[in-house]
Scaffold this active site. Sequence first.
Site, mmCIF file in Angstrom:
data_model
loop_
_atom_site.group_PDB
_atom_site.id
_atom_site.type_symbol
_atom_site.label_atom_id
_atom_site.label_comp_id
_atom_site.label_asym_id
_atom_site.label_seq_id
_atom_site.Cartn_x
_atom_site.Cartn_y
_atom_site.Cartn_z
ATOM 1 N N ASP A 191 17.601 -31.924 8.772
ATOM 2 C CA ASP A 191 18.813 -31.702 9.562
ATOM 3 C C ASP A 191 18.582 -31.946 11.046
ATOM 4 O O ASP A 191 19.523 -32.209 11.790
ATOM 5 C CB ASP A 191 19.313 -30.273 9.329
ATOM 6 C CG ASP A 191 20.558 -29.963 10.139
ATOM 7 O OD1 ASP A 191 21.566 -30.660 9.951
ATOM 8 O OD2 ASP A 191 20.515 -29.032 10.964
ATOM 9 N N MET A 272 26.546 -26.242 13.219
ATOM 10 C CA MET A 272 27.335 -27.067 14.133
ATOM 11 C C MET A 272 26.589 -28.306 14.614
ATOM 12 O O MET A 272 27.147 -29.109 15.365
ATOM 13 C CB MET A 272 27.743 -26.232 15.352
ATOM 14 C CG MET A 272 28.653 -25.067 15.027
ATOM 15 S SD MET A 272 30.229 -25.613 14.292
ATOM 16 C CE MET A 272 30.904 -26.596 15.610
ATOM 17 N N ARG A 273 25.353 -28.492 14.176
ATOM 18 C CA ARG A 273 24.602 -29.653 14.650
ATOM 19 C C ARG A 273 25.270 -30.956 14.225
ATOM 20 O O ARG A 273 25.259 -31.938 14.966
ATOM 21 C CB ARG A 273 23.159 -29.587 14.154
ATOM 22 C CG ARG A 273 22.287 -30.715 14.715
ATOM 23 C CD ARG A 273 20.830 -30.572 14.328
ATOM 24 N NE ARG A 273 20.171 -29.526 15.096
ATOM 25 C CZ ARG A 273 19.643 -28.444 14.568
ATOM 26 N NH1 ARG A 273 19.698 -28.246 13.274
ATOM 27 N NH2 ARG A 273 19.053 -27.548 15.326
ATOM 28 N N ALA A 274 25.853 -30.962 13.035
ATOM 29 C CA ALA A 274 26.503 -32.176 12.560
ATOM 30 C C ALA A 274 27.649 -32.588 13.485
ATOM 31 O O ALA A 274 27.809 -33.778 13.809
ATOM 32 C CB ALA A 274 27.022 -31.970 11.138
#
Length: 649
Positions: A191, A272-274
């Site tokens: 991720d 929320m990284r996406a």
Amino acid sequence: MKPYPFTAVVGMQDLRLALVLSAISPAIGGVLVRGEKGTAKSTMVRALAGLLPRVDVVEDCRFSCDPASPDPGCPDGPHDGTSKRRPARLVELPVGAAEDRVVGSLNLERALGEGVTDYQPGLLAAAHRGLLYVDEVNLLHDHLVDTLLDAAAMGRATVEREGVSVSHAARFVLIGTMNPEEGELRPQLLDRFGLTVEVASSRDPEQRVQVVRRRLAYEADPDGFADQYAEDDAKLAAEIEAAQTLLPAVRLGDDALRQIAEVCASFEVDGMRADIVTARTAVAHAAWSGREDVTTDDIRVAARLALPHRRRRNPFDAPGIEEEQLEQALRDAEPPQGPDDDGPGSGSEPPAEQEPPSGSSDDQPGEGQGTQGGQQTVGSGKPFKARLFTLDGTGEGAHGRRSRAITDTGRTIGVKPTSVREGHPHLLATIRAAAPHQRARGRDGAGLELRGQDLRFALREGREGNLVLFCVDASGSMGAKSRMREVKSAVLSLLLDAYQRRDKVGLVTFRAAEAELALPPTISVDAAASRLEGLPTGGRTPLAEGLLKAANVLRLEAIRDPRRRPLLVVVTDGRATSGADAVARSRQAADLLAGTGVAAVVMDCESGKMRLGLAAELATRLGAEHVPLAEVAAESLAGAVRARTGRAA
């Protein structure tokens, strides 16, 4: 010899775009390139370095400080402002690199003897304002991958040792390549990569001919071949530099942000990284396209690159996104533009039905259908969460997350013998070794007079991965749907646990007249799960051949990987019906295995009221734990393996 030109690489448009976007905006977080061997992954990455704009650096600074804004915490500072211009660097990180080589190290002798902080920069410092390339990143130790990704995200690298802390800027484009057949990257580390691209060799004969022709031409005359593409490479480099200049001016409006949020939510990504990475990628793509506003096209491209590796819900599911689902999410979030919005193609059609996961307990079409020789295939049931099982004692195996082991990471439990001079220095032991000799060395003031023989190194305890070799009876007597489904469910559950613990797994099957190594020992449990799911059953039971094949696999693996401790799991009802003297030969094979001392578990799959007890006899000969498998014994199977492993080291 000049490197292979970037623009000479045939095909792979997605990889080309992902690398260019990461070069435009390093804040994206780098690129992970997944693909089979021989697909020019490394060639393309190395060629990218030649396209990056040259950088101004402070002269004689080992940390590549920018003279316009030097790092105030640079270990080589303060700087006098003199500068030089040089190409951006490509730094390659070897798979076997130690932590000190990556982040840098402190000179303990000078720290204790002279009271000065002598920091030797590592690969992260060398990669500052350039590219850091890690080939086979999935084989790198987890703690090193985490260190790399933290530095890429924070833009700084920090070394802390014996109360001394040194930090410096480390902004670079991180690019990793991997072959999924050699094992997956941990989900939490996967991720952290900004973008991911799947590459495969072309199946188009014309394109393959073109690849071979260009490669042979390059090998015959590298410099001449590179000169043919020098103009194209220079043009691409100029476009990248122009996009970098435009990047700060690109606007990301509220409508675009809403579309990004809708897309990420529709794919049920974690965290929320996406959203952040998709937004940064969309902005970079707009700059690359010469636009000052982010559009739906930019978001579409960004989602295809930023989301595939973040939507995996099961470790054995292949990464990827559904194109129809992506288009539907984009349409749902698009602001109304006119009466045509309700027309055909506006999202009235439901998304395509997805295939059920491989571990589904529902019967699949064609499941159990007979083939020639009475062979049939039964799918597995739903896997369950396995409890941790470990080997007793302390091993010296590869890094993992299962059994106790002596490693170069982990907690300090002692001091290595004086003959061993590697790893992290042990401060207290070093001082104790040097203190009695200070007068003899003429030292009467502050500090210590250290010599090489005084250095002592820490003995550390961490975790190792183990080898779990499954030897599965796939004969006709195991072909009952309920029984084989239960066995596959239990083995699949153990594979899931092995995936999480970084174990090595292997699969031997035996049926009809022979045994087969269905999967050589590997860290790719995805491959093991796939082979298990398609495992056919039928025919007689060559038990002796199965045990001998397992013994041979363990013998060879002990040569290839001698530090990894094994566990043999034999899944059978104990019958031996194939070949002459089948029973006698199976007993001889069991005695041979028992003589090797391997820890083993025999899972008894015999069912019915009349039982022969053959699996129990086999377990006695192997010196193994005998565990009966009832109708719903999946949890019992995994529990027995964990319990046996705890006693079998």
